[in-house]
Scaffold this motif. Structure first.
Motif, mmCIF file in Angstrom:
data_model
loop_
_atom_site.group_PDB
_atom_site.id
_atom_site.type_symbol
_atom_site.label_atom_id
_atom_site.label_comp_id
_atom_site.label_asym_id
_atom_site.label_seq_id
_atom_site.Cartn_x
_atom_site.Cartn_y
_atom_site.Cartn_z
ATOM 1 N N ARG A 248 0.842 -1.222 0.000
ATOM 2 C CA ARG A 248 0.000 0.000 0.000
ATOM 3 C C ARG A 248 0.863 1.254 0.000
ATOM 4 O O ARG A 248 0.616 2.209 -0.730
ATOM 5 C CB ARG A 248 -0.918 0.021 1.234
ATOM 6 C CG ARG A 248 -2.090 -0.935 1.180
ATOM 7 C CD ARG A 248 -3.161 -0.532 2.201
ATOM 8 N NE ARG A 248 -2.667 -0.456 3.566
ATOM 9 C CZ ARG A 248 -2.520 -1.507 4.389
ATOM 10 N NH1 ARG A 248 -2.816 -2.724 3.971
ATOM 11 N NH2 ARG A 248 -2.069 -1.342 5.611
ATOM 12 N N LEU A 249 1.916 1.241 0.834
ATOM 13 C CA LEU A 249 2.800 2.417 0.887
ATOM 14 C C LEU A 249 3.469 2.653 -0.463
ATOM 15 O O LEU A 249 3.563 3.782 -0.935
ATOM 16 C CB LEU A 249 3.873 2.208 1.960
ATOM 17 C CG LEU A 249 3.439 2.487 3.391
ATOM 18 C CD1 LEU A 249 4.488 1.957 4.366
ATOM 19 C CD2 LEU A 249 3.247 3.988 3.599
ATOM 20 N N ALA A 250 3.945 1.571 -1.070
ATOM 21 C CA ALA A 250 4.608 1.695 -2.370
ATOM 22 C C ALA A 250 3.655 2.310 -3.386
ATOM 23 O O ALA A 250 4.030 3.203 -4.162
ATOM 24 C CB ALA A 250 5.095 0.329 -2.837
ATOM 25 N N LYS A 251 2.419 1.848 -3.364
ATOM 26 C CA LYS A 251 1.412 2.356 -4.301
ATOM 27 C C LYS A 251 1.198 3.857 -4.077
ATOM 28 O O LYS A 251 1.222 4.658 -5.020
ATOM 29 C CB LYS A 251 0.108 1.591 -4.070
ATOM 30 C CG LYS A 251 -0.739 1.456 -5.303
ATOM 31 C CD LYS A 251 -1.875 0.484 -5.049
ATOM 32 C CE LYS A 251 -2.760 0.435 -6.279
ATOM 33 N NZ LYS A 251 -3.948 -0.355 -6.066
ATOM 34 N N GLU A 252 1.031 4.236 -2.814
ATOM 35 C CA GLU A 252 0.830 5.655 -2.481
ATOM 36 C C GLU A 252 2.016 6.502 -2.921
ATOM 37 O O GLU A 252 1.865 7.659 -3.321
ATOM 38 C CB GLU A 252 0.632 5.824 -0.965
ATOM 39 C CG GLU A 252 -0.725 5.378 -0.451
ATOM 40 C CD GLU A 252 -1.865 6.250 -0.957
ATOM 41 O OE1 GLU A 252 -1.678 7.465 -1.081
ATOM 42 O OE2 GLU A 252 -2.942 5.700 -1.252
ATOM 43 N N LEU A 253 3.218 5.913 -2.823
ATOM 44 C CA LEU A 253 4.430 6.681 -3.124
ATOM 45 C C LEU A 253 4.868 6.516 -4.578
ATOM 46 O O LEU A 253 5.934 6.988 -4.968
ATOM 47 C CB LEU A 253 5.558 6.255 -2.160
ATOM 48 C CG LEU A 253 5.269 6.576 -0.684
ATOM 49 C CD1 LEU A 253 6.275 5.887 0.238
ATOM 50 C CD2 LEU A 253 5.292 8.086 -0.430
ATOM 51 N N GLY A 254 4.057 5.843 -5.365
ATOM 52 C CA GLY A 254 4.320 5.779 -6.803
ATOM 53 C C GLY A 254 5.347 4.762 -7.217
ATOM 54 O O GLY A 254 5.973 4.886 -8.273
ATOM 55 N N ARG A 255 5.572 3.743 -6.409
ATOM 56 C CA ARG A 255 6.562 2.698 -6.756
ATOM 57 C C ARG A 255 5.826 1.392 -7.026
ATOM 58 O O ARG A 255 5.064 0.911 -6.177
ATOM 59 C CB ARG A 255 7.519 2.550 -5.566
ATOM 60 C CG ARG A 255 8.680 1.623 -5.789
ATOM 61 C CD ARG A 255 9.980 2.328 -5.991
ATOM 62 N NE ARG A 255 11.002 1.320 -6.301
ATOM 63 C CZ ARG A 255 11.904 0.896 -5.443
ATOM 64 N NH1 ARG A 255 11.970 1.425 -4.240
ATOM 65 N NH2 ARG A 255 12.776 -0.025 -5.792
#
Ligand code: KMH
Ligand code: ZN
Length: 271
Positions: A248-255
């Motif tokens: 989820r964090l990666a998705k939010e941060l564009g990775r």
């Protein structure tokens, strides 16, 4: 930026069922946790075996059973530990490499480990590296202290490990390097260009350093070996819950998150 490789360190050698009631311990439990983590977005599982009494073991038969069970249920990269527990002999620790896993860990020096000493002499590091090379096993270079990067580079100079190198910065082990953002930067800036790296922040640092790694182009390790909590005082419900948060964090941060096959490509592993 490369797609994000998420490693799930499922069990470890030190964590107990008392500390984390859902800790996977048997080969069936470890394989089920591996599948759950793979489905959640992990592309590597770092595995420590336990014996029938739940104690850490480096017995090749137990690792074989785990490897076969994982391979039967998912495509995740199986990465057994050669670190074992602090009291395992080097000969015991090296056993799972004989199964020719796609990867295994290679600890790059000696450090304090809580009240114990995690012993990795130069001659044993060389022996481990040479055997991994002979068997075509990709080493993940475990770095607990800054000087261990130099030890890894010495192995590379001797041709015992080959570029592109893959490092895991294990930060926050009591007695070894702390888990500050500055320490992570120091480590990241000390490795050769073209290397890949991941970070295993211990305890609450898993989340903060993992987030930094997402932003910095590194990769991330989560799981009960390093951290049993979801948030302060709240136990995680499973290893997969910790993986899912990183996704989820990666998705939010564009990775974007790598699949196991994409991770193999990034790490130069031929299946
Ligand atoms: N259990 C630690 C003493 C590894 O897996 O390669 C060592 C360790 C490192 O966990
Ligand atoms: Zn480990």
């Amino acid at each position: 930026m490369q797609k994000l490789i998420i490693t799930a360190a499922l069990t470890g050698a030190e964590v107990t069922r008392e500390q984390q009631p859902t800790l996977p311990v048997t080969p069936d439990e470890i394989a089920a946790a591996a599948k759950e983590c793979c489905d959640a977005g992990a592309s590597i599982v770092h595995v420590h075996a336990r014996d029938a009494a739940g104690e850490p073991t480096q017995d090749i038969a137990v690792y074989r059973e785990i490897k076969e069970k994982i391979e039967a249920c998912c495509n995740v990269i199986f990465q057994p530990s050669t670190g074992g527990a602090v009291w395992h002999s080097p000969e015991e620790r090296l056993q799972p490499v004989e199964l020719k896993p796609e990867m295994s860990t290679l600890s790059c020096g000696t450090c304090n480990f809580g009240g114990d000493v995690f012993m990795n002499t130069e001659s044993y590091m060389e022996k481990f590296a040479a055997r991994m090379k002979e068997l075509g096993v990709k080493p993940e270079l475990e770095i607990f202290e800054r000087g261990m990067i130099e030890n890894a580079l010495k192995l590379a100079k001797k041709g015992l490990v080959e570029a592109p190198l893959h490092f895991d910065f294990v930060l926050g082990v009591p007695g070894a390097c702390p888990a500050t953002p500055e320490d992570l930067l120091l480590m990241k800036n000390a490795i050769p260009a073209g290397s890949t790296w991941t970070v295993a922040g211990i305890g609450r640092h898993e989340l903060s350093l993992g987030t930094m790694a997402i932003l910095m182009g590194g990769h991330v390790r989560v799981g009960f070996e390093d951290n049993v909590f979801y948030s302060k005082g709240v136990l995680a419900s499973s290893n997969a819950q910790l993986v899912a948060r990183m996704v989820r964090l990666a998705k939010e941060l564009g990775r974007e998150v790598a699949t196991p096959d994409e991770a193999r490509h990034l790490l130069g592993i031929k299946k």
